[in-house]
Design an enzyme around this catalytic site. Structure first.
Site, PDB file in Angstrom:
ATOM      1  N   SER A   1       0.864  -1.189   0.000  1.00 24.66           N
ATOM      2  CA  SER A   1       0.000   0.000   0.000  1.00 24.66           C
ATOM      3  C   SER A   1       0.896   1.234   0.000  1.00 24.66           C
ATOM      4  O   SER A   1       1.649   1.469   0.950  1.00 24.66           O
ATOM      5  CB  SER A   1      -0.889   0.009   1.243  1.00 24.66           C
ATOM      6  OG  SER A   1      -1.341   1.331   1.463  1.00 24.66           O
TER       7      SER A   1
ATOM      8  N   ASP B   1      -4.709   3.477  -2.249  1.00 23.77           N
ATOM      9  CA  ASP B   1      -5.844   3.794  -1.377  1.00 23.77           C
ATOM     10  C   ASP B   1      -6.401   5.164  -1.726  1.00 23.77           C
ATOM     11  O   ASP B   1      -5.739   6.179  -1.535  1.00 23.77           O
ATOM     12  CB  ASP B   1      -5.392   3.768   0.086  1.00 23.77           C
ATOM     13  CG  ASP B   1      -5.082   2.362   0.545  1.00 23.77           C
ATOM     14  OD1 ASP B   1      -5.973   1.507   0.450  1.00 23.77           O
ATOM     15  OD2 ASP B   1      -3.942   2.110   0.986  1.00 23.77           O
TER      16      ASP B   1
ATOM     17  N   MET C   1      -9.112   7.864  -0.784  1.00 20.38           N
ATOM     18  CA  MET C   1     -10.005   8.267   0.323  1.00 20.38           C
ATOM     19  C   MET C   1     -10.541   9.663   0.045  1.00 20.38           C
ATOM     20  O   MET C   1      -9.797  10.536  -0.402  1.00 20.38           O
ATOM     21  CB  MET C   1      -9.225   8.278   1.636  1.00 20.38           C
ATOM     22  CG  MET C   1      -8.532   6.964   1.950  1.00 20.38           C
ATOM     23  SD  MET C   1      -7.702   7.032   3.540  1.00 20.38           S
ATOM     24  CE  MET C   1      -6.841   5.448   3.517  1.00 20.38           C
TER      25      MET C   1
ATOM     26  N   MET D   1     -12.234   4.166  -1.046  1.00 19.36           N
ATOM     27  CA  MET D   1     -12.881   4.374   0.259  1.00 19.36           C
ATOM     28  C   MET D   1     -13.588   5.719   0.153  1.00 19.36           C
ATOM     29  O   MET D   1     -13.097   6.744   0.634  1.00 19.36           O
ATOM     30  CB  MET D   1     -11.836   4.379   1.376  1.00 19.36           C
ATOM     31  CG  MET D   1     -11.354   2.987   1.747  1.00 19.36           C
ATOM     32  SD  MET D   1      -9.763   3.002   2.584  1.00 19.36           S
ATOM     33  CE  MET D   1      -8.679   3.011   1.157  1.00 19.36           C
TER      34      MET D   1
ATOM     35  N   GLY E   1      -8.964   3.957   6.659  1.00 21.64           N
ATOM     36  CA  GLY E   1      -8.690   5.388   6.801  1.00 21.64           C
ATOM     37  C   GLY E   1      -7.226   5.715   7.003  1.00 21.64           C
ATOM     38  O   GLY E   1      -6.777   6.773   6.588  1.00 21.64           O
TER      39      GLY E   1
ATOM     40  N   GLY F   1      -0.735   1.862   9.299  1.00 21.20           N
ATOM     41  CA  GLY F   1      -0.055   1.717  10.585  1.00 21.20           C
ATOM     42  C   GLY F   1      -0.926   1.304  11.749  1.00 21.20           C
ATOM     43  O   GLY F   1      -0.530   1.447  12.902  1.00 21.20           O
TER      44      GLY F   1
ATOM     45  N   GLY G   1      -4.629  -4.372   6.044  1.00 24.24           N
ATOM     46  CA  GLY G   1      -4.585  -3.646   7.308  1.00 24.24           C
ATOM     47  C   GLY G   1      -3.790  -4.381   8.369  1.00 24.24           C
ATOM     48  O   GLY G   1      -4.160  -5.468   8.791  1.00 24.24           O
TER      49      GLY G   1
HETATM   50  C1  DX5 Z   1      -6.316   1.495   5.258  1.00 24.71           C
HETATM   51  C2  DX5 Z   1      -5.815   1.144   3.887  1.00 24.71           C
HETATM   52  C3  DX5 Z   1      -4.673   0.212   3.871  1.00 24.71           C
HETATM   53  C4  DX5 Z   1      -3.480   0.703   4.636  1.00 24.71           C
HETATM   54  C5  DX5 Z   1      -2.601  -0.462   4.981  1.00 24.71           C
HETATM   55  O1  DX5 Z   1      -7.504   2.187   5.147  1.00 24.71           O
HETATM   56  O2  DX5 Z   1      -6.842   0.555   3.107  1.00 24.71           O
HETATM   57  O3  DX5 Z   1      -4.336  -0.181   2.558  1.00 24.71           O
HETATM   58  O4  DX5 Z   1      -2.743   1.656   3.939  1.00 24.71           O
HETATM   59  O5  DX5 Z   1      -1.549   0.004   5.757  1.00 24.71           O
HETATM   60  P1  DX5 Z   1      -0.892  -0.890   6.893  1.00 24.71           P
HETATM   61  O6  DX5 Z   1      -0.332  -2.097   6.225  1.00 24.71           O
HETATM   62  O7  DX5 Z   1       0.147  -0.002   7.484  1.00 24.71           O
HETATM   63  O8  DX5 Z   1      -1.987  -1.250   7.870  1.00 24.71           O
HETATM   64 ZN    ZN Z   2      -6.298  -0.390   1.159  1.00 25.28          ZN
END
Ligand code: DX5
Ligand code: ZN
Length: 215
Positions: free
Chosen positions: A6, A33, A35, A66, A140, A143, A174
């Site tokens: 990601s 991602d 958003m 999202m 959202g 980490g 996630g």
């Molecule tokens: C969260 C995103 C993920 C996120 C994953 O809303 O959809 O793709 O960036 O990040 P990590 O692997 O750090 O949880």
């Molecule tokens: Zn994602």
């Protein structure tokens, strides 16, 4: 196991170099991602930046919407020809219509489930999609901590796919890291998204190999 880093956790000041680095390090897809500040309390990138990402990438894009207005955003990103375009079932009144629209544009449609959304919500559309993405954090932000309940959901989804003889892939997103990847593989996941784990590592190649369980 396929790995989709990601780019939310990448260094956005050096985005093209970061994209090239993860592609050279052996990732399978580049997870983007999108958003909108409404469906989730964060804003990321639009089609101008994603088109630059597509130019730098030597691996296909996996775009995760999202957003509140899925059709509007789908039409912004479909011309970039990602491999996958996924949207949240919680935010779509007519998922079958949008799935058809995405497929007619030559892109593989996928559906995303928030941690609280049961697998049964997609029982009657599982045949129509190429991928189901199970969120293992509240969407959202990168980490966050992996929610173990998603292991049970992954098993339930694998059982549903087998019962329906469906063809779709299971993606989990996630808090994924080298420690929970073996459990996710055992539960039946096909594609793992990882942001902070890969981009905070000293070696993108080693981090990707750890998720793929290649040692
Ligand atoms: C969260 C995103 C993920 C996120 C994953 O809303 O959809 O793709 O960036 O990040 P990590 O692997 O750090 O949880
Ligand atoms: Zn994602």
């Amino acid at each position: 196991m396929y790995v989709a880093p990601s780019i939310l956790s990448a260094d956005f000041g050096n985005l093209a170099a970061e994209i090239r680095a993860i592609c050279e390090a052996g990732c399978d897809l580049v997870h983007v991602d999108v958003m909108d500040g409404h469906f989730v309390p964060n804003l990321t990138i639009g089609p101008v930046v994603v088109s630059a990402v597509a130019k730098a990438a030597t691996k296909p894009l996996d775009i995760h919407l999202m957003v509140e207005n899925n059709s509007f955003f789908a039409d912004l990103f479909l011309p970039l020809k990602p491999k996958f375009l996924t949207f949240h079932i919680e935010e779509e009144k007519h998922p079958m219509r949008l799935i058809d629209h995405i497929r007619k544009n030559g892109v593989s449609p996928g559906i995303v489930l928030n941690p609280h959304t049961p697998v049964s919500a997609i029982e009657h559309i599982i045949d129509e999609v190429d991928m189901v993405l199970l969120m293992s954090v509240n969407p959202g932000f990168g980490g966050q901590k992996f929610m173990p309940v998603v292991l049970e959901k992954t098993r339930a989804l694998r059982a549903l796919i087998e019962r329906k003889n469906a063809k779709c892939l299971i993606e989990v997103d996630g808090g994924v890291n080298g420690l929970n990847a073996p459990d996710l593989e055992e539960a039946g996941a096909d594609v793992l998204v990882a942001g902070s784990y890969i981009f905070s590592s000293n070696s993108y190649e080693q981090a990707i190999r750890a998720i793929k369980l290649e040692f």
